[in-house]
Motif scaffolding. Sequence first.
Motif, PDB file in Angstrom:
ATOM      1  N   LEU A  79       0.825  -1.209   0.000  1.00 32.53           N
ATOM      2  CA  LEU A  79       0.000   0.000   0.000  1.00 32.53           C
ATOM      3  C   LEU A  79       0.859   1.259   0.000  1.00 32.53           C
ATOM      4  CD1 LEU A  79      -2.942  -0.900   2.421  1.00 32.53           C
ATOM      5  CD2 LEU A  79      -2.901  -0.942  -0.083  1.00 32.53           C
ATOM      6  N   HIS A  80       2.018   1.199   0.633  1.00 34.55           N
ATOM      7  CA  HIS A  80       2.922   2.349   0.619  1.00 34.55           C
ATOM      8  C   HIS A  80       3.448   2.588  -0.788  1.00 34.55           C
ATOM      9  CE1 HIS A  80       6.578   4.761   1.387  1.00 34.55           C
ATOM     10  NE2 HIS A  80       5.894   5.214   2.419  1.00 34.55           N
ATOM     11  N   GLN A  81       3.781   1.510  -1.501  1.00 31.87           N
ATOM     12  CA  GLN A  81       4.233   1.648  -2.888  1.00 31.87           C
ATOM     13  C   GLN A  81       3.122   2.198  -3.773  1.00 31.87           C
ATOM     14  OE1 GLN A  81       6.762  -1.295  -4.849  1.00 31.87           O
ATOM     15  NE2 GLN A  81       6.742  -2.487  -2.957  1.00 31.87           N
ATOM     16  N   LEU A  82       1.898   1.765  -3.494  1.00 32.60           N
ATOM     17  CA  LEU A  82       0.753   2.240  -4.273  1.00 32.60           C
ATOM     18  C   LEU A  82       0.531   3.737  -4.072  1.00 32.60           C
ATOM     19  CD1 LEU A  82      -1.891   2.015  -5.904  1.00 32.60           C
ATOM     20  CD2 LEU A  82      -2.996   1.161  -3.829  1.00 32.60           C
ATOM     21  N   LYS A  83       0.545   4.189  -2.823  1.00 34.70           N
ATOM     22  CA  LYS A  83       0.211   5.576  -2.524  1.00 34.70           C
ATOM     23  C   LYS A  83       1.370   6.540  -2.760  1.00 34.70           C
ATOM     24  CE  LYS A  83      -2.544   6.515   0.924  1.00 34.70           C
ATOM     25  NZ  LYS A  83      -3.207   6.589   2.258  1.00 34.70           N
ATOM     26  N   TYR A  84       2.586   6.087  -2.486  1.00 33.50           N
ATOM     27  CA  TYR A  84       3.721   7.013  -2.536  1.00 33.50           C
ATOM     28  C   TYR A  84       4.822   6.597  -3.510  1.00 33.50           C
ATOM     29  CZ  TYR A  84       1.339   8.136   1.817  1.00 33.50           C
ATOM     30  OH  TYR A  84       0.384   8.446   2.748  1.00 33.50           O
ATOM     31  N   GLY A  85       4.702   5.402  -4.090  1.00 29.11           N
ATOM     32  CA  GLY A  85       5.726   4.921  -4.998  1.00 29.11           C
ATOM     33  C   GLY A  85       5.317   4.907  -6.456  1.00 29.11           C
ATOM     34  N   ASN A  86       4.179   5.539  -6.757  1.00 31.30           N
ATOM     35  CA  ASN A  86       3.719   5.663  -8.138  1.00 31.30           C
ATOM     36  C   ASN A  86       3.523   4.303  -8.808  1.00 31.30           C
ATOM     37  OD1 ASN A  86       2.899   7.364 -10.287  1.00 31.30           O
ATOM     38  ND2 ASN A  86       4.887   7.144 -11.286  1.00 31.30           N
ATOM     39  N   ASN A  87       3.073   3.327  -8.031  1.00 32.84           N
ATOM     40  CA  ASN A  87       2.893   1.971  -8.571  1.00 32.84           C
ATOM     41  C   ASN A  87       1.409   1.619  -8.618  1.00 32.84           C
ATOM     42  OD1 ASN A  87       3.038  -0.700  -9.334  1.00 32.84           O
ATOM     43  ND2 ASN A  87       4.746  -1.192  -7.984  1.00 32.84           N
ATOM     44  N   GLU A  88       0.723   2.066  -9.661  1.00 35.48           N
ATOM     45  CA  GLU A  88      -0.705   1.804  -9.796  1.00 35.48           C
ATOM     46  C   GLU A  88      -1.005   0.360 -10.169  1.00 35.48           C
ATOM     47  OE1 GLU A  88      -3.611   5.010 -11.151  1.00 35.48           O
ATOM     48  OE2 GLU A  88      -1.780   5.545 -12.248  1.00 35.48           O
ATOM     49  N   ASP A  89       0.026  -0.391 -10.550  1.00 40.45           N
ATOM     50  CA  ASP A  89      -0.189  -1.810 -10.852  1.00 40.45           C
ATOM     51  C   ASP A  89      -0.763  -2.535  -9.638  1.00 40.45           C
ATOM     52  OD1 ASP A  89       0.702  -1.617 -13.433  1.00 40.45           O
ATOM     53  OD2 ASP A  89       2.738  -2.303 -12.999  1.00 40.45           O
ATOM     54  N   ILE A  90      -0.424  -2.058  -8.444  1.00 38.67           N
ATOM     55  CA  ILE A  90      -0.925  -2.669  -7.219  1.00 38.67           C
ATOM     56  C   ILE A  90      -2.432  -2.515  -7.134  1.00 38.67           C
ATOM     57  CG2 ILE A  90      -0.875  -2.535  -4.689  1.00 38.67           C
ATOM     58  CD1 ILE A  90       2.097  -1.663  -5.004  1.00 38.67           C
ATOM     59  N   SER A  91      -2.938  -1.354  -7.505  1.00 42.95           N
ATOM     60  CA  SER A  91      -4.382  -1.103  -7.507  1.00 42.95           C
ATOM     61  C   SER A  91      -5.093  -2.038  -8.479  1.00 42.95           C
ATOM     62  CB  SER A  91      -4.655   0.357  -7.881  1.00 42.95           C
ATOM     63  OG  SER A  91      -6.010   0.689  -7.724  1.00 42.95           O
ATOM     64  N   ARG A  92      -4.526  -2.183  -9.669  1.00 41.07           N
ATOM     65  CA  ARG A  92      -5.119  -3.087 -10.666  1.00 41.07           C
ATOM     66  C   ARG A  92      -5.074  -4.534 -10.199  1.00 41.07           C
ATOM     67  NH1 ARG A  92      -2.593   0.728 -14.166  1.00 41.07           N
ATOM     68  NH2 ARG A  92      -0.632  -0.418 -14.186  1.00 41.07           N
ATOM     69  N   PHE A  93      -3.943  -4.928  -9.600  1.00 46.35           N
ATOM     70  CA  PHE A  93      -3.768  -6.300  -9.135  1.00 46.35           C
ATOM     71  C   PHE A  93      -4.813  -6.664  -8.085  1.00 46.35           C
ATOM     72  CE2 PHE A  93      -1.820  -9.275  -6.074  1.00 46.35           C
ATOM     73  CZ  PHE A  93      -1.553 -10.342  -6.908  1.00 46.35           C
ATOM     74  N   LEU A 119     -10.122  11.679  -3.681  1.00 43.74           N
ATOM     75  CA  LEU A 119      -9.093  12.528  -3.100  1.00 43.74           C
ATOM     76  C   LEU A 119      -9.494  13.984  -3.311  1.00 43.74           C
ATOM     77  CD1 LEU A 119      -5.722  10.960  -4.350  1.00 43.74           C
ATOM     78  CD2 LEU A 119      -6.828  10.623  -2.140  1.00 43.74           C
ATOM     79  N   HIS A 120      -9.020  14.849  -2.453  1.00 43.39           N
ATOM     80  CA  HIS A 120      -9.206  16.276  -2.692  1.00 43.39           C
ATOM     81  C   HIS A 120      -8.419  16.660  -3.948  1.00 43.39           C
ATOM     82  CE1 HIS A 120      -8.750  20.657  -2.074  1.00 43.39           C
ATOM     83  NE2 HIS A 120      -9.917  20.554  -1.458  1.00 43.39           N
ATOM     84  N   SER A 121      -8.903  17.631  -4.685  1.00 39.71           N
ATOM     85  CA  SER A 121      -8.290  18.019  -5.960  1.00 39.71           C
ATOM     86  C   SER A 121      -6.810  18.390  -5.803  1.00 39.71           C
ATOM     87  CB  SER A 121      -9.056  19.189  -6.588  1.00 39.71           C
ATOM     88  OG  SER A 121      -9.121  20.290  -5.700  1.00 39.71           O
ATOM     89  N   LYS A 122      -6.449  19.021  -4.677  1.00 40.04           N
ATOM     90  CA  LYS A 122      -5.047  19.396  -4.466  1.00 40.04           C
ATOM     91  C   LYS A 122      -4.172  18.163  -4.285  1.00 40.04           C
ATOM     92  CE  LYS A 122      -5.751  24.023  -2.492  1.00 40.04           C
ATOM     93  NZ  LYS A 122      -5.539  24.882  -1.296  1.00 40.04           N
ATOM     94  N   LYS A 123      -4.669  17.196  -3.509  1.00 38.51           N
ATOM     95  CA  LYS A 123      -3.899  15.968  -3.296  1.00 38.51           C
ATOM     96  C   LYS A 123      -3.836  15.140  -4.576  1.00 38.51           C
ATOM     97  CE  LYS A 123      -3.907  14.054   0.722  1.00 38.51           C
ATOM     98  NZ  LYS A 123      -4.284  13.327   1.963  1.00 38.51           N
ATOM     99  N   LEU A 124      -4.932  15.133  -5.347  1.00 35.69           N
ATOM    100  CA  LEU A 124      -4.952  14.409  -6.618  1.00 35.69           C
ATOM    101  C   LEU A 124      -3.930  15.002  -7.583  1.00 35.69           C
ATOM    102  CD1 LEU A 124      -6.296  12.238  -8.385  1.00 35.69           C
ATOM    103  CD2 LEU A 124      -7.991  13.956  -9.059  1.00 35.69           C
ATOM    104  N   LYS A 125      -3.856  16.311  -7.639  1.00 36.87           N
ATOM    105  CA  LYS A 125      -2.895  16.983  -8.521  1.00 36.87           C
ATOM    106  C   LYS A 125      -1.467  16.674  -8.097  1.00 36.87           C
ATOM    107  CE  LYS A 125      -1.696  21.515 -10.442  1.00 36.87           C
ATOM    108  NZ  LYS A 125      -2.015  22.968 -10.456  1.00 36.87           N
ATOM    109  N   LYS A 126      -1.229  16.660  -6.786  1.00 41.23           N
ATOM    110  CA  LYS A 126       0.110  16.393  -6.270  1.00 41.23           C
ATOM    111  C   LYS A 126       0.541  14.963  -6.540  1.00 41.23           C
ATOM    112  CE  LYS A 126       2.822  16.577  -1.980  1.00 41.23           C
ATOM    113  NZ  LYS A 126       2.777  16.903  -0.523  1.00 41.23           N
ATOM    114  N   ARG A 127      -0.367  13.986  -6.293  1.00 41.16           N
ATOM    115  CA  ARG A 127      -0.024  12.573  -6.484  1.00 41.16           C
ATOM    116  C   ARG A 127      -0.117  12.163  -7.940  1.00 41.16           C
ATOM    117  NH1 ARG A 127      -3.027   8.806  -2.486  1.00 41.16           N
ATOM    118  NH2 ARG A 127      -1.568   9.838  -1.086  1.00 41.16           N
TER     119      ARG A 127
END
Length: 227
Positions: A79-93, A119-127
């Motif tokens: 989950l840390h890789q998904l949220k902060y490591g730019n690894n969306e493959d985890i979400s799909r998996f 997510l809030h628009s600011k957090k979505l833009k950042k991530r």
Amino acid sequence: MKIKSLINLFFPEVCVACKDYLSDNETFLCTNCRHQLPTTNFHVNNDNFVKNVFYGRAKLEAATALLRFEKKGMVQHLLHQLKYGNNEDISRFFGDWLGEELKLSNQYNDIDLVIPVPLHSKKLKKRGYNQVTQFGQKIAKALNTSFSEDLLIKITNTETSQASKSRLERWQLDNETFSVTQLDTLNNKHILLVDDIITTGNTLEACILELNKAHNIKISIAAMAIA
């Protein structure tokens, strides 16, 4: 030689958890790591553990979480890789995995629409992405139903990460507000609300209370993990 074998010869794929090389019949996670993941099977054995989190707070038709979150465990790492490591493959998996299981359950066979916790628009833009979007999209595909991330929006912005906070501290910090953009479109619908992790349940509860403003709505929830 198979194409995948040839590619792996020059660009070997590794397990996202243990970093060992994957064999030809493995994808994303090695077989050993996948078997070590602490699955809940709530949607299989009709355990009401997740629903009990919301007892007296929100009415739910069904509720489940794929995995149990353990501090410093494999689920936390993923989950840390998904949220902060730019690894969306985890979400799909996780979406593919849980989607295949939910389509075998009668509790989820009448879902009209899958909605991710926004997510809030600011957090979505950042991530750059909502970590739950592809999880929800894969589940919607498995259930042969619709998906929308535009109907529920987050108004307040929780800037501080709560991952390291205690349960009491998260209760005290939670002050989130959501809004439905087209309430009439949810009338008489069974909604599946999806999120990454259930901790206090406050975020999901806030979403559910807003969705309940629709007429004759039914709500179920599904998460990647529960703490």
